[in-house]
Each structure stands twice: as C-alpha cells, then as structure tokens.
Design a protein around this motif. Structure first.
Motif, PDB file in Angstrom:
ATOM      1  N   GLN A 138     -34.233  30.778 -33.066  1.00 26.02           N
ATOM      2  CA  GLN A 138     -33.511  31.889 -32.350  1.00 26.02           C
ATOM      3  C   GLN A 138     -32.611  31.465 -31.360  1.00 26.02           C
ATOM      4  O   GLN A 138     -31.635  32.470 -31.191  1.00 26.02           O
ATOM      5  N   LYS A 139     -32.784  30.406 -30.864  1.00 29.76           N
ATOM      6  CA  LYS A 139     -31.612  30.008 -29.901  1.00 29.76           C
ATOM      7  C   LYS A 139     -30.127  30.098 -30.642  1.00 29.76           C
ATOM      8  O   LYS A 139     -29.182  30.485 -30.140  1.00 29.76           O
ATOM      9  N   ALA A 140     -29.834  29.562 -31.707  1.00 31.68           N
ATOM     10  CA  ALA A 140     -28.995  29.399 -32.700  1.00 31.68           C
ATOM     11  C   ALA A 140     -28.552  30.735 -32.988  1.00 31.68           C
ATOM     12  O   ALA A 140     -27.268  31.100 -32.872  1.00 31.68           O
ATOM     13  N   GLU A 141     -29.320  31.449 -33.442  1.00 33.50           N
ATOM     14  CA  GLU A 141     -28.983  32.673 -33.912  1.00 33.50           C
ATOM     15  C   GLU A 141     -28.514  33.723 -33.010  1.00 33.50           C
ATOM     16  O   GLU A 141     -27.634  34.618 -33.078  1.00 33.50           O
ATOM     17  N   ARG A 142     -29.274  33.649 -31.779  1.00 30.95           N
ATOM     18  CA  ARG A 142     -28.652  34.571 -30.682  1.00 30.95           C
ATOM     19  C   ARG A 142     -27.222  34.393 -30.376  1.00 30.95           C
ATOM     20  O   ARG A 142     -26.440  35.176 -29.707  1.00 30.95           O
ATOM     21  N   LYS A 143     -26.637  33.322 -30.711  1.00 32.47           N
ATOM     22  CA  LYS A 143     -25.318  32.704 -30.605  1.00 32.47           C
ATOM     23  C   LYS A 143     -24.283  32.694 -31.920  1.00 32.47           C
ATOM     24  O   LYS A 143     -23.340  32.260 -31.940  1.00 32.47           O
ATOM     25  N   GLY A 144     -25.089  33.499 -32.786  1.00 33.71           N
ATOM     26  CA  GLY A 144     -24.298  33.693 -34.007  1.00 33.71           C
ATOM     27  C   GLY A 144     -24.112  32.654 -34.982  1.00 33.71           C
ATOM     28  O   GLY A 144     -23.525  32.895 -36.027  1.00 33.71           O
ATOM     29  N   ARG A 145     -25.131  31.558 -35.025  1.00 33.38           N
ATOM     30  CA  ARG A 145     -25.567  30.313 -35.670  1.00 33.38           C
ATOM     31  C   ARG A 145     -26.288  30.834 -36.882  1.00 33.38           C
ATOM     32  O   ARG A 145     -27.219  31.989 -36.552  1.00 33.38           O
ATOM     33  N   VAL A 198     -29.227  25.156 -38.334  1.00 32.96           N
ATOM     34  CA  VAL A 198     -30.251  24.483 -37.848  1.00 32.96           C
ATOM     35  C   VAL A 198     -30.971  23.406 -38.657  1.00 32.96           C
ATOM     36  O   VAL A 198     -31.117  22.326 -38.224  1.00 32.96           O
ATOM     37  N   ASP A 199     -31.235  24.073 -39.708  1.00 37.13           N
ATOM     38  CA  ASP A 199     -31.930  22.973 -40.849  1.00 37.13           C
ATOM     39  C   ASP A 199     -31.043  21.652 -41.137  1.00 37.13           C
ATOM     40  O   ASP A 199     -31.285  20.673 -41.084  1.00 37.13           O
ATOM     41  N   ARG A 200     -29.721  22.124 -41.285  1.00 39.94           N
ATOM     42  CA  ARG A 200     -28.773  20.928 -41.659  1.00 39.94           C
ATOM     43  C   ARG A 200     -28.906  19.870 -40.458  1.00 39.94           C
ATOM     44  O   ARG A 200     -28.620  18.604 -40.566  1.00 39.94           O
ATOM     45  N   LYS A 251     -23.778  26.565 -28.695  1.00 42.87           N
ATOM     46  CA  LYS A 251     -22.666  26.500 -27.788  1.00 42.87           C
ATOM     47  C   LYS A 251     -21.307  26.805 -28.638  1.00 42.87           C
ATOM     48  O   LYS A 251     -20.487  26.868 -27.932  1.00 42.87           O
ATOM     49  N   GLY A 252     -21.531  26.685 -29.881  1.00 41.35           N
ATOM     50  CA  GLY A 252     -20.381  26.990 -30.754  1.00 41.35           C
ATOM     51  C   GLY A 252     -19.556  25.875 -31.283  1.00 41.35           C
ATOM     52  O   GLY A 252     -18.564  26.108 -31.759  1.00 41.35           O
ATOM     53  N   LYS A 253     -19.991  24.628 -30.973  1.00 44.10           N
ATOM     54  CA  LYS A 253     -19.324  23.480 -31.466  1.00 44.10           C
ATOM     55  C   LYS A 253     -19.201  23.362 -32.996  1.00 44.10           C
ATOM     56  O   LYS A 253     -20.149  24.022 -33.966  1.00 44.10           O
ATOM     57  N   LYS A 254     -18.290  22.873 -33.530  1.00 43.81           N
ATOM     58  CA  LYS A 254     -17.934  22.807 -34.955  1.00 43.81           C
ATOM     59  C   LYS A 254     -18.995  21.735 -35.371  1.00 43.81           C
ATOM     60  O   LYS A 254     -19.540  20.727 -34.739  1.00 43.81           O
ATOM     61  N   MET A 255     -19.441  22.137 -36.623  1.00 42.08           N
ATOM     62  CA  MET A 255     -20.549  21.380 -37.283  1.00 42.08           C
ATOM     63  C   MET A 255     -20.033  19.776 -37.520  1.00 42.08           C
ATOM     64  O   MET A 255     -20.893  18.890 -37.175  1.00 42.08           O
TER      65      MET A 255
END
Length: 116
Positions: free
Chosen positions: A20-27, A32-34, A106-110
């Motif tokens: 949820q935290k990631a999806e709220r920020k467009g991820r 998350v699994d990766r 926070k949008g950091k690159k993978m």
C-alpha cells in the motif's frame, strides 16, 4: 534483553502495508516483491509461500535463503534510528526491509535501491 513485538508479528500482516505504501506513491506490488526478494534471496514462489504460511518476522528471516551480500550498503534512518547502527541482527534485517520500501515509495530508481 526484551523481545520486540514485531519479531512475533506475522509477515503476511505487514506485507500488504508495504505494498500500500508503495502503491500510494505510484510504485507496484511487483517492485515491492523485487526489493524483498533481493534482500532475502527468496524467489517469487518462496515469498508467496511465506505470505501464505503466516510466519512471523523471525521465521521469515530465519528461513530466508540468503541475505544479499550488499545489505551493508543500506544506510539511513528508519523510525528515528540509523539502520547501520542497530545491534540486534533480526531488528536490523527488519529495518533494512523498511528502509528499502521507504526508498521505493520515495521514488528512488530501482538500481539505487538494489545497491548496484
């Protein structure tokens, strides 16, 4: 030494909060699994088994195939504590995971999150 409550908390209860935290920020859940698989060495099927089994965090990390060798490169503050200064190995692993999910949100690159 006091045992932290989070050690006995089911990973499956916290996992949706990470997503949820990631999806709220467009991820995505896949991202998350990766991140989780990179940190712990689980593959997708192994991660899914852990979620379905209801294992607590202690068991989740105890059964992890292999923590990534670059975990020492994970630095920063989570919950007001520097992750690299945490003495308890299990708490440090939990906070590493928290830190990686925070960076994802926070949008950091993978590539940066996975310490490449």
């Amino acid at each position: 030494m006091a045992v932290h409550r989070i050690f006995a908390m089911a990973f499956a209860k916290v996992y949706p909060l990470y997503v949820q935290k990631a999806e709220r920020k467009g991820r995505t859940q896949e991202e998350v699994d990766r991140v989780i698989c990179w940190l712990t060495g689980y593959d997708g099927a192994g991660l899914q088994r852990q979620i379905e089994s209801g294992n607590d965090f202690e068991t989740f990390f105890a059964q992890a195939p292999a923590m990534h060798p670059n975990t020492a490169l994970i630095q920063g503050v989570v919950c007001g504590v520097r992750v690299e200064e945490i003495d308890d190995p299990l708490m440090q692993k939990i906070r590493y995971l928290d830190k990686l999910v925070d960076e994802l949100a926070k949008g950091k690159k993978m590539e940066s999150i996975l310490r490449k």
